[in-house]
Design an enzyme around this catalytic site. Sequence first.
Site, PDB file in Angstrom:
ATOM      1  CD  GLU A 134      -2.118  -8.845   1.642  1.00 59.94           C
ATOM      2  OE1 GLU A 134      -2.897  -9.312   2.501  1.00 59.94           O
ATOM      3  OE2 GLU A 134      -1.973  -7.614   1.452  1.00 59.94           O
ATOM      4  CB  ALA A 140      -0.926   0.001   1.211  1.00 56.82           C
TER       5      ALA A 140
END
Length: 270
Positions: free
Chosen positions: A126, A78
Amino acid sequence: MSVPSSSPEQSQRYGDFVLVRRHGHVAELVLDRPEAMNAVSTKMALAIADACAALAADRDVRVTVLTSSSERAFCVGADLKERNSFSDADLLRQRPTSRGAYTGVLELPMPAIAAVHGYALGGGFELALACDVIVGDATAVVALPEVAVGVIPGGGGTQLLPRRVGAARAAELVFSARRVAAQEARELGLVDELADDARTAALALAGRIAANSPVGLRAAKRALRLGQGLDLRAGLEVEDAAWRTVAFSGDRAEGVAAFNEKRKPQWPGE
């Protein structure tokens, strides 16, 4: 095996940060924000989701490969600089957008391969975990370090990692937030294959996979994914349902005919 080239006509950009290149029946989804080591901002998350939706709808794509244009990272997760400017309300509003990127990769109906060069951290790892196969090289470093910044893996990591390495190993990696270098990552099953060049090896593997029936590939992936976590009897029912979708297909007829005629199949893809 050499990597096929792409002409400009075989490339399409999604927003500013994602590029899709076509290599025959293989699509290469390039994370293309190198100045930020592919940190996933809101705009980048939207672009990943849009690209995945387009690929999922394209019956000509038999395999998707996730790569990076950064020399240092596959993806560092992120965009924390952007997140630092968010209010709680902003973060809540952004959550579906963020999830859409990871779900887009996870729900690709064709086989997906991640080519990990450099750092794959947090949401970056991820994205790789959402693929079916992860190919790395000697520079690969993977981690789910979210607890070190006060959150948890939120792009599927707590569910996908234990399915790869087991509950106890996944717990150790998530709780410790430690980084794992290439060789240990291969030994633990965090990376499936190590190669001199991750992108080249991933595209070569994709080319071999793409030679097979597109109908068979999608059905096999569906059976593998839907059968995870089920008991054997239920899993066999999932497999049988997937088998029925291919048993009377044009691809099956062509595959049998090509085998008997000792020639390469020309898959109709239906």
